[in-house]
Design a protein around this motif. Structure first.
Motif, PDB file in Angstrom:
ATOM      1  N   LYS A  80       0.801  -1.218   0.000  1.00  0.00           N
ATOM      2  CA  LYS A  80       0.000   0.000   0.000  1.00  0.00           C
ATOM      3  C   LYS A  80       0.832   1.266   0.000  1.00  0.00           C
ATOM      4  N   VAL A  81       2.123   1.141   0.326  1.00  0.00           N
ATOM      5  CA  VAL A  81       3.001   2.310   0.419  1.00  0.00           C
ATOM      6  C   VAL A  81       4.149   2.186  -0.573  1.00  0.00           C
ATOM      7  N   GLY A 104       7.016  -5.252 -10.114  1.00  0.00           N
ATOM      8  CA  GLY A 104       5.615  -5.603 -10.218  1.00  0.00           C
ATOM      9  C   GLY A 104       5.349  -7.039  -9.811  1.00  0.00           C
ATOM     10  N   ALA A 105       6.293  -7.923 -10.112  1.00  0.00           N
ATOM     11  CA  ALA A 105       6.121  -9.335  -9.777  1.00  0.00           C
ATOM     12  C   ALA A 105       6.009  -9.551  -8.268  1.00  0.00           C
ATOM     13  N   MET A 106       6.637  -8.674  -7.490  1.00  0.00           N
ATOM     14  CA  MET A 106       6.567  -8.795  -6.026  1.00  0.00           C
ATOM     15  C   MET A 106       5.145  -8.620  -5.515  1.00  0.00           C
ATOM     16  N   PRO A 112      -0.440  -5.466 -17.964  1.00  0.00           N
ATOM     17  CA  PRO A 112      -1.204  -4.212 -18.044  1.00  0.00           C
ATOM     18  C   PRO A 112      -0.775  -3.189 -16.989  1.00  0.00           C
ATOM     19  N   ALA A 113      -0.522  -3.650 -15.766  1.00  0.00           N
ATOM     20  CA  ALA A 113      -0.100  -2.737 -14.698  1.00  0.00           C
ATOM     21  C   ALA A 113       1.301  -2.205 -14.975  1.00  0.00           C
ATOM     22  N   LEU A 148       5.096   2.823  -8.636  1.00  0.00           N
ATOM     23  CA  LEU A 148       3.703   2.952  -9.046  1.00  0.00           C
ATOM     24  C   LEU A 148       3.088   1.628  -9.480  1.00  0.00           C
ATOM     25  N   VAL A 149       3.903   0.700  -9.960  1.00  0.00           N
ATOM     26  CA  VAL A 149       3.351  -0.551 -10.477  1.00  0.00           C
ATOM     27  C   VAL A 149       2.601  -1.320  -9.394  1.00  0.00           C
ATOM     28  N   ALA A 150       2.946  -1.096  -8.136  1.00  0.00           N
ATOM     29  CA  ALA A 150       2.242  -1.763  -7.035  1.00  0.00           C
ATOM     30  C   ALA A 150       0.882  -1.124  -6.775  1.00  0.00           C
ATOM     31  N   GLU A 151       0.604  -0.011  -7.469  1.00  0.00           N
ATOM     32  CA  GLU A 151      -0.642   0.734  -7.296  1.00  0.00           C
ATOM     33  C   GLU A 151      -0.860   1.099  -5.825  1.00  0.00           C
TER      34      GLU A 151
END
Length: 245
Positions: A80-81, A104-106, A112-113, A148-151
């Motif tokens: 979230k952070v 992103g894989a984490m 798409p993300a 940002l990829v973790a949104e």
């Protein structure tokens, strides 16, 4: 009064010691959700230490730091952070896309993300370029895309515009505005007061203490100034006079 969970960050009586000295002194502050908050003050005033406390990487001597309703550093906050440090955190032998895919894989994010994160920082045309071939400003944007990829719900940026030319700084602030408009809370540290105009709220620091938390317009009104840098200097002077009395 709003409850703590209505804030992205709620800090009470935070005191931190580093290197044998107290670098943050009983700090109290709140950071609203879904907006850009500027953390501003001269180099060495404690901005990075405060940021480290928010993202949960700093030992806290006393006080509380609540982030998105949970204690800072909690396992529940990992996805979230997002945190972007002053120095770009990228793998120079990987391409832009490979760097973002790795992070992103984490978090289980797929193509798409990854593509959306790269596009959001304006690097789509460089997605296949190796990070080691990019400029310093572009490397910073790769770090940003990797966060940002973790949104994340909260994005914390430590001096992201240092060393950038005015055009790149303006472009990056435009990206930040777009990200915040999508609902992400952004905290940006800087020692350049002119960047305060891009923020909805300001946290002004000096020598380990918070001098004020207010909007840019409120700062100008409070100090009767028309320039934010002059307003900050006036605020410092008035605080010193008050403290001496």
């Amino acid at each position: 009064m709003p409850q703590a969970h209505e804030y992205a960050v709620d800090i009470e009586q935070l005191t931190i010691h580093r290197g044998g000295r107290e670098v943050l002194h009983e700090v109290d502050l709140t950071i609203p959700r879904g907006a850009i908050t500027g953390l501003l003050g001269p180099s060495g005033c404690g901005k990075t230490t405060l940021i480290r406390a928010i993202v949960g990487t700093q030992v806290v001597r006393s006080g509380t730091v609540t982030v998105l309703g949970a204690p800072a550093g909690s396992t529940a906050l990992r996805s979230k952070v997002g945190y972007v440090t002053q120095s770009p955190s990228v793998y120079l032998d990987l391409t832009v896309r490979e760097n973002v895919q790795y992070f992103g894989a984490m978090y289980g994010r797929r193509a798409p993300a990854v593509n959306a994160a790269i596009d959001s920082v304006g690097l789509t045309n460089w997605a296949s370029s190796r990070a080691g071939q990019l400029s310093g400003g572009q490397l910073g944007r790769v770090s940003l895309a990797s966060a940002l990829v973790a949104e994340p719900e909260l994005l914390v940026l430590d001096e992201p515009t240092v060393g950038l030319d005015p055009v790149l700084r303006a472009e990056l602030w435009s990206r930040f505005a777009d990200i915040a408009a999508g609902g992400t809370t952004i905290v940006v540290s800087s020692h350049v007061m002119e960047e305060a105009e891009h923020c909805s709220s300001l946290i002004l620091m000096r020598e380990g203490s918070v001098l004020a938390q207010l909007s840019p317009d409120e700062l100008l009104t409070r100090t009767n100034e028309t320039n934010l840098e002059h307003a900050f200097l006036t605020l410092i002077e008035s605080t010193q006079i008050t403290g001496a009395q």
